[in-house]
Design an enzyme around this catalytic site. Structure first.
Site, short mmCIF file in Angstrom:
data_model
loop_
_atom_site.label_atom_id
_atom_site.label_comp_id
_atom_site.label_asym_id
_atom_site.label_seq_id
_atom_site.Cartn_x
_atom_site.Cartn_y
_atom_site.Cartn_z
N SER A 96 28.95 53.51 39.25
CA SER A 96 29.06 53.35 37.77
C SER A 96 28.09 54.19 37.07
O SER A 96 27.03 54.18 37.49
CB SER A 96 28.60 51.72 37.44
OG SER A 96 28.21 51.82 35.98
N HIS A 135 33.41 54.32 37.70
CA HIS A 135 33.31 52.98 37.02
C HIS A 135 32.82 53.42 35.42
O HIS A 135 31.57 53.92 35.71
CB HIS A 135 32.76 51.78 37.52
CG HIS A 135 32.72 50.55 36.76
ND1 HIS A 135 33.87 49.70 36.76
CD2 HIS A 135 31.84 50.21 36.09
CE1 HIS A 135 33.52 48.60 36.07
NE2 HIS A 135 32.03 48.88 35.59
N ASP A 173 31.32 52.00 31.77
CA ASP A 173 31.24 50.90 31.03
C ASP A 173 31.04 51.11 29.58
O ASP A 173 30.45 52.04 29.33
CB ASP A 173 29.71 50.68 31.50
CG ASP A 173 29.77 49.81 32.88
OD1 ASP A 173 30.52 49.01 33.26
OD2 ASP A 173 29.27 50.25 33.85
N MET A 185 30.44 49.47 26.16
CA MET A 185 29.76 48.34 25.36
C MET A 185 29.68 48.73 23.91
O MET A 185 29.65 49.80 23.45
CB MET A 185 28.23 48.34 25.71
CG MET A 185 28.23 48.58 27.42
SD MET A 185 26.73 48.07 27.95
CE MET A 185 26.92 48.30 29.76
N HIS A 224 35.81 49.63 31.96
CA HIS A 224 35.23 48.17 31.94
C HIS A 224 34.94 47.94 30.55
O HIS A 224 33.86 48.39 30.05
CB HIS A 224 34.40 47.99 32.91
CG HIS A 224 33.39 46.62 32.53
ND1 HIS A 224 32.31 46.26 33.24
CD2 HIS A 224 33.94 45.42 32.02
CE1 HIS A 224 32.10 45.03 33.08
NE2 HIS A 224 32.99 44.77 32.17
N MET A 229 33.57 46.13 27.64
CA MET A 229 32.79 45.00 27.07
C MET A 229 32.52 45.13 25.52
O MET A 229 31.44 45.33 25.17
CB MET A 229 31.46 45.11 28.00
CG MET A 229 31.18 44.77 29.32
SD MET A 229 30.04 45.49 30.20
CE MET A 229 30.37 47.14 30.64
N MET A 287 32.17 39.55 37.23
CA MET A 287 30.47 39.98 37.14
C MET A 287 30.03 39.37 37.82
O MET A 287 29.52 38.10 37.93
CB MET A 287 30.18 39.95 35.41
CG MET A 287 30.98 40.59 34.62
SD MET A 287 30.97 42.54 34.95
CE MET A 287 29.13 42.66 34.85
N ASP A 335 30.98 43.54 40.06
CA ASP A 335 30.06 44.54 39.30
C ASP A 335 28.74 43.92 39.10
O ASP A 335 28.77 42.98 38.26
CB ASP A 335 30.92 44.82 37.87
CG ASP A 335 30.27 45.75 37.12
OD1 ASP A 335 29.20 46.61 37.54
OD2 ASP A 335 30.71 46.07 35.93
C1 DX5 Z 1 26.75 46.09 33.73
C2 DX5 Z 1 27.85 46.98 34.07
C3 DX5 Z 1 27.63 47.40 35.37
C4 DX5 Z 1 26.45 48.42 36.09
C5 DX5 Z 1 26.10 48.10 37.11
O1 DX5 Z 1 27.07 45.43 32.43
O2 DX5 Z 1 29.19 46.64 33.67
O3 DX5 Z 1 28.84 48.28 35.90
O4 DX5 Z 1 26.60 49.75 35.62
O5 DX5 Z 1 24.85 48.55 37.70
P1 DX5 Z 1 24.22 48.26 38.88
O6 DX5 Z 1 24.85 48.25 40.21
O7 DX5 Z 1 22.87 48.90 38.44
O8 DX5 Z 1 23.97 46.44 38.74
ZN ZN Z 2 30.82 47.66 34.59
#
Ligand code: DX5
Ligand code: ZN
Length: 224
Positions: free
Chosen positions: A7, A32, A34, A36, A65, A67, A136, A174
């Site tokens: 990620s 991956h 993210d 947000m 992903h 969010m 998650m 994740d």
């Molecule tokens: C958190 C993200 C993850 C994050 C995971 O909301 O969706 O993808 O990058 O990071 P680690 O592996 O550090 O928990």
């Molecule tokens: Zn994620």
């Protein structure tokens, strides 16, 4: 198919192309991303233009992903930007079946994400129209958190549900996965394993991916 999926949330965004090349050399075949929005989660990250730029620098499978609130409105833009798979939160979708349809018709795999506190049982019927499920293992919003142990029980439940229904859909996890808990995560039934800080905060991201791929493959071999 077992995948270690870095990620980029914990990567150096000013050197993203180099960071991506490192994990690719380590054997990663998926990345991956993210997204947000500061509403669904208390953090802000990237939008379609960044995904489009990343698409130009790599041929890796881009796993987006979302969010965000109102994913129906944005999902297709991420597919057009180059995403190969797009996942949306069950908790953010009023019409989940329709949202998955939007992603699929735009041309990407459609995934459903559950927050840690949302039970696997809510997916029983929609599993037939999802291409993968992301569980998650931290509350979404930030990298570097600790894996919530009860989520592994959810993975086992989902694994038996997909077997019952004879569905081959991958289970993705994740949050908080690192070398020490990786074997447990694989044995619980995960196929797609996202890892952010364990890779990008390590001194050698390439070696970190390679090592995690080995640990995961060994754990899977013992399981069979
Ligand atoms: C958190 C993200 C993850 C994050 C995971 O909301 O969706 O993808 O990058 O990071 P680690 O592996 O550090 O928990
Ligand atoms: Zn994620």
């Amino acid at each position: 198919m077992l995948e270690i999926i870095p990620s980029i949330l914990s990567a150096d965004f000013a050197r993203l192309a180099e960071e991506i090349a490192r994990v690719e050399r380590g054997g990663a075949s998926m990345l991956h991303l993210d997204v947000m929005d500061g509403h669904f989660v208390p953090n802000l990250t990237i939008g379609p233009p960044v995904v489009e730029s990343i698409r130009k620098t790599t041929r890796l499978h881009l796993d987006v992903h979302l969010m965000i609130e109102n994913p129906d409105f944005y999902a297709a833009a991420f597919v057009q930007a180059g995403a190969n798979s797009v996942s949306v939160h069950y908790e953010a979708c009023r019409h989940l079946d329709a949202t998955l349809g939007i992603i699929r018709s735009a041309g990407a795999m459609a995934g459903v994400v559950l927050n840690p506190a949302t039970p696997v049982a809510v997916l029983e019927d929609v599993l037939e129209v999802a291409d993968y499920v992301l569980l998650m293992s931290v509350n979404p919003g930030f990298g570097g958190q600790k894996l919530i142990p009860y989520v592994l029980e959810k993975v086992r439940k989902l694994d038996s549900l997909r077997r019952q229904k004879r569905l081959a859909l991958p289970i993705e996890i994740d949050g908080g996965v690192h070398r020490e808990n990786l074997a447990d995560v694989v044995r619980a039934g995960c196929d797609w394993i996202v890892t952010g800080s364990a890779v990008f905060h390590s001194p050698d991201p390439e070696a970190a991916v390679r090592e995690m791929r080995q640990i995961a493959a060994q754990a899977a071999a013992v399981q069979c």
